[in-house]
Design an enzyme around this catalytic site. Structure first.
Site, mmCIF file in Angstrom:
data_model
loop_
_atom_site.group_PDB
_atom_site.id
_atom_site.type_symbol
_atom_site.label_atom_id
_atom_site.label_comp_id
_atom_site.label_asym_id
_atom_site.label_seq_id
_atom_site.Cartn_x
_atom_site.Cartn_y
_atom_site.Cartn_z
ATOM 1 N NE ARG A 1 7.059 -4.991 6.254
ATOM 2 C CZ ARG A 1 7.305 -5.413 7.504
ATOM 3 N NH1 ARG A 1 8.362 -6.116 7.767
ATOM 4 N NH2 ARG A 1 6.445 -5.150 8.456
ATOM 5 C CB THR A 2 6.776 -0.856 0.853
ATOM 6 O OG1 THR A 2 6.315 -2.196 1.003
ATOM 7 C CG2 THR A 2 6.950 -0.549 -0.612
ATOM 8 C CE LYS B 1 -4.023 21.074 5.371
ATOM 9 N NZ LYS B 1 -2.907 21.817 4.802
ATOM 10 N NE ARG C 1 1.990 0.207 0.645
ATOM 11 C CZ ARG C 1 2.514 -0.825 1.290
ATOM 12 N NH1 ARG C 1 2.299 -0.986 2.565
ATOM 13 N NH2 ARG C 1 3.268 -1.701 0.652
ATOM 14 C CG HIS D 1 2.967 -4.475 -3.104
ATOM 15 N ND1 HIS D 1 3.956 -3.560 -3.439
ATOM 16 C CD2 HIS D 1 3.093 -4.677 -1.760
ATOM 17 C CE1 HIS D 1 4.640 -3.253 -2.359
ATOM 18 N NE2 HIS D 1 4.134 -3.907 -1.329
#
Ligand code: CP
Length: 371
Positions: free
Chosen positions: A51-52, A80, A101, A129
């Site tokens: 949701r962030t 990669k 994030r 956060h």
């Protein structure tokens, strides 16, 4: 370049300024609809869809800007083996601001040290956060009319719950705050938060395993999910996951003006019956988060403009002295397996002196103490 990596990157005056802007956006949304026209936000989410990310995207679209990005590691070059530093340099060529994030603690800090545009930490492992904290602060401010002089209970997974660490960091700067820590013994608040924040700043706090006993004291109850994805051992998760389940019965002795917050997603820790209680503020908290992210994007883009002005120095200073070094580079090594240094072999291990008296050094990425 200004970034938001840790909530302490902003002064209390700046946080108040963000809340003023968010309140103004709530009252006059039409005046903000084109503020970010022609600007690109890159959402780099190396953890499953959240949701962030949607909150950041909604925030940027409501400011008239564009969004580029990805929502899982598999769809990025990280799959990669691209380093966070290279990703940040590349994205700086396409975007004006980054929201990142990452499952590893300290990754957004590494991005900010390599990007030429502002970086926002949208959650790094179990560490911090800060934009959830912005949502939490606006919710408390609007619902209680103040940020100080209150008792705030944190309940659930206080060990891995990064939103708890950031909010305690923020609240510790306001007058008259008392903290009540409610968790099973295995999920207690990490000692660096307790020692460096609560003890260091003289914040009164108590620890308990029993939510109902402390309920009548609380002005704010911050419930949290037990963070399954951070547990090294799933049996422990299963044993602890339902340690606290808030039900209407358990709120009988609570204050009538208590507010109940939760960063969401919830699993079992708040029974849906509680949603009807006027004290339940967790869905308002989601909406306030979008407004605070709009205010944050505006602030950081404005400051980036200023820092590009001629004559403005933009140097990250890492002080290194020989006698009492404030910083040690590649002398100590971080032992935290969740730290970004554990996967990015090229990264310098940098430790900062955080307690001169006891000569305590902590990793700048994840704040783990040197051993
Ligand atoms: N509150 C929060 O960070 O939720 P997500 O993990 O879904 O973004």
């Amino acid at each position: 370049m200004r970034n938001l990596i840790n909530i302490l990157d902003f002064s209390t005056e700046e946080l108040l300024g963000l809340m003023d802007t968010a309140n103004d956006i709530i009252d006059h949304p039409e005046t903000y609809r084109e503020r970010c026209k022609g600007k690109n936000l890159a959402t780099l989410f190396l953890e499953p869809p959240t949701r962030t990310r949607l909150s950041f995207e909604a925030a940027m679209y409501e400011l008239g800007g564009n969004v580029i990005g990805f929502s899982e590691a598999q769809s990025s070059s990280a799959a990669k083996g691209e380093s966070v530093a290279d990703t940040a340099k590349v994205i700086s060529c396409y975007a004006d601001i980054i929201a990142m994030r990452h499952p590893k603690e300290g990754a957004p800090l590494v991005a900010s040290m390599n990007a030429s545009i502002p970086v926002i930490n949208a959650g790094d492992g179990g560490h911090n956060h800060p934009t959830q904290t912005l949502a939490d602060l606006l919710t408390i401010y609007r619902e209680k009319g103040r940020l100080g002089n209150m008792t705030v209970g944190f309940c659930g997974d206080l060990k891995y719950g990064r939103t708890v660490h950031s909010l305690i960091n923020a609240l510790a700067r306001y007058e008259g705050i008392k903290i009540v820590l409610i968790s099973p013994d295995e999920l207690k608040l990490p000692s660096y938060v307790k020692k460096d924040i609560l003890k260091e700043r003289g914040i009164p706090y108590e620890q308990t395993t029993d939510l109902e006993t402390v309920m009548p004291e609380l002005d704010v109850l911050y419930m949290t999910r037990v963070q399954r994805e951070r547990f090294p051992n799933q049996d422990d998760y299963l044993r602890l996951k339902d340690s606290y389940i808030l039900t209407p019965d358990k709120l009988q002795n609570a204050k009538s003006d208590l507010i109940i917050l939760h960063p969401l997603p919830r699993v079992n820790e708040i029974n849906v019956e509680v949603d009807r209680d006027p004290r339940a503020c967790y869905f308002k908290q989601v909406l306030y988060g979008k407004y605070m992210r709009m205010a944050l994007i505006l602030k950081l883009l404005k400051e980036a403009q200023k820092s590009l002005a001629p004559g403005c120095d933009d140097v990250t200073v890492i002080k290194k002295e020989t006698d009492t070094p404030d910083c040690l580079v590649n002398v100590l090594h971080c032992s935290n397996p969740r730290c970004i240094t554990s996967t990015e072999q090229e990264l310098k291990h940098i430790f900062k002196l955080t307690d001169r008296e006891n000569k305590v050094y902590r990793c700048i990425y994840c704040e783990t103490k040197s051993i």
